[in-house]
Structure formats: structure tokens, C-alpha cells
Design an enzyme around this catalytic site. Structure first.
Site, PDB file in Angstrom:
ATOM      1  N   GLY A  46      -9.113  -1.686 124.916  1.00 26.97           N
ATOM      2  CA  GLY A  46     -10.455  -2.225 124.660  1.00 26.97           C
ATOM      3  C   GLY A  46     -11.042  -2.903 125.882  1.00 26.97           C
ATOM      4  N   CYS A  47     -10.216  -3.690 126.566  1.00 26.18           N
ATOM      5  CA  CYS A  47     -10.692  -4.421 127.738  1.00 26.18           C
ATOM      6  C   CYS A  47     -11.009  -3.462 128.879  1.00 26.18           C
ATOM      7  CB  CYS A  47      -9.658  -5.457 128.166  1.00 26.18           C
ATOM      8  SG  CYS A  47      -9.355  -6.685 126.861  1.00 26.18           S
ATOM      9  N   THR A  48     -10.238  -2.381 128.977  1.00 25.99           N
ATOM     10  CA  THR A  48     -10.501  -1.365 129.993  1.00 25.99           C
ATOM     11  C   THR A  48     -11.840  -0.693 129.720  1.00 25.99           C
ATOM     12  OG1 THR A  48      -8.153  -0.985 130.382  1.00 25.99           O
ATOM     13  CG2 THR A  48      -9.653   0.803 131.014  1.00 25.99           C
TER      14      THR A  48
END
Length: 159
Positions: A46-48
Site C-alpha cells: 500500500g505504501c509503495t
């Protein structure tokens, strides 16, 4: 549980190390609009996605007068790996002590898969040229968030 920021509040000042260990301060950006976003961990799906979305739209945002700083509890070494692996151009800073996360209300209790846990609350803040919070968005989704933010800020390709 830390207090949540509201539009009109003064954005908490910070100086944190970037992926190269160089200090980055909110004060360095005085006179410019800054999007400060908080995410749980570098190198996670998700953060990527979120960091890549910001990177893909960086020129568009810069053209509209916005700079972008991503904050996570990661150490600079991990941020450097994240930046290299994903070819990120967004400024990433680390807050291992979670003091800035807490000051922005982006660290505390949240729901994760139906359980209450303590951790980073994915949040985005738009700080105006005078250091005031223009928008405070909590519990944002990693996917589609940047597109929604662009729309909300009326930043559109070719606009």
C-alpha cells in the site's frame, strides 16, 4: 491518543532525516504549499502504491505550487532502499521516535483487519504558504488517494 489537527491549525514544525540522512525541515518550505503525508512502512504494498502515485504526479503538483514530503517511522537506510527500489522522487523522511507522527495525530489507535491496534494512521495534510493546515485527511486509502487529492485541490493535467 494524540489530538487531530483541523484546518486553520498551525502545522507542527519538524526537522527529520531524509533517505540520505540530510535534515529536512517544514520551515525549509516556508512560502510554498506542502503536502505532508504519513504512511506506516516503506517497502510495503500500500505504501509503495501511494509513494509511486505521488512520484508519478510530482511534476503536476510542483507546477501547481505544491511540494511533497512523505513521513514514516522508518530509518533513513530503509527509506534509501525504498527510494532506489521504486525510483521514487518524492522526499521521504524518517520519524523513528514517532514524535512528528504524534504531533500530527497520525499515530494512535486504529482498526486493522477488525482489531484495534496502535500504529501509524495513514494521513495527509496540505500546509499552506504560511504554515497553516489547509486540509487534514485521516484514515486515507493508499490506492486512489493521490487522484482524489488532485481533484480536491483542482490540480489537473493541462489545467
Amino acid at each position: 491518543m494524540s489530538e487531530r489537527l483541523q484546518p486553520g491549525d498551525t502545522a507542527p514544525a519538524f526537522t527529520l532525516p531524509d533517505a540520505d540522512g540530510t535534515p529536512v525541515s517544514l520551515a525549509d518550505h516556508a512560502g510554498r504549499k506542502v503536502i505532508v503525508y504519513f504512511y506506516p512502512a516503506a517497502l510495503t504494498p500500500g505504501c509503495t502504491k501511494q509513494a509511486c502515485d505521488f512520484t508519478d504526479n510530482l511534476d503536476l503538483l510542483a507546477g501547481a505550487g505544491y511540494e511533497v514530503i512523505g513521513v514514516s517511522p522508518d530509518k533513513p537506510e530503509k527509506l534509501a532502499k525504498f527510494r532506489e527500489k521504486e525510483n521514487l522522487r518524492v522526499t521521504l523522511v524518517g520519524d523513528p521516535e514517532k514524535s512528528v507522527l504524534t504531533a500530527y495525530g497520525a499515530f494512535g489507535e486504529k482498526k486493522l483487519y477488525g482489531k484495534t491496534v496502535t500504529g501509524v494512521i495513514r494521513s495527509t495534510f496540505v500546509v499552506d504558504e504560511h504554515g497553516k493546515v489547509e486540509r487534514a485527511l485521516y484514515n486515507v486509502k493508499a490506492t486512489g488517494h493521490v487522484a482524489k487529492l488532485l481533484k480536491d485541490l483542482s490540480v489537473e493535467p493541462g489545467a
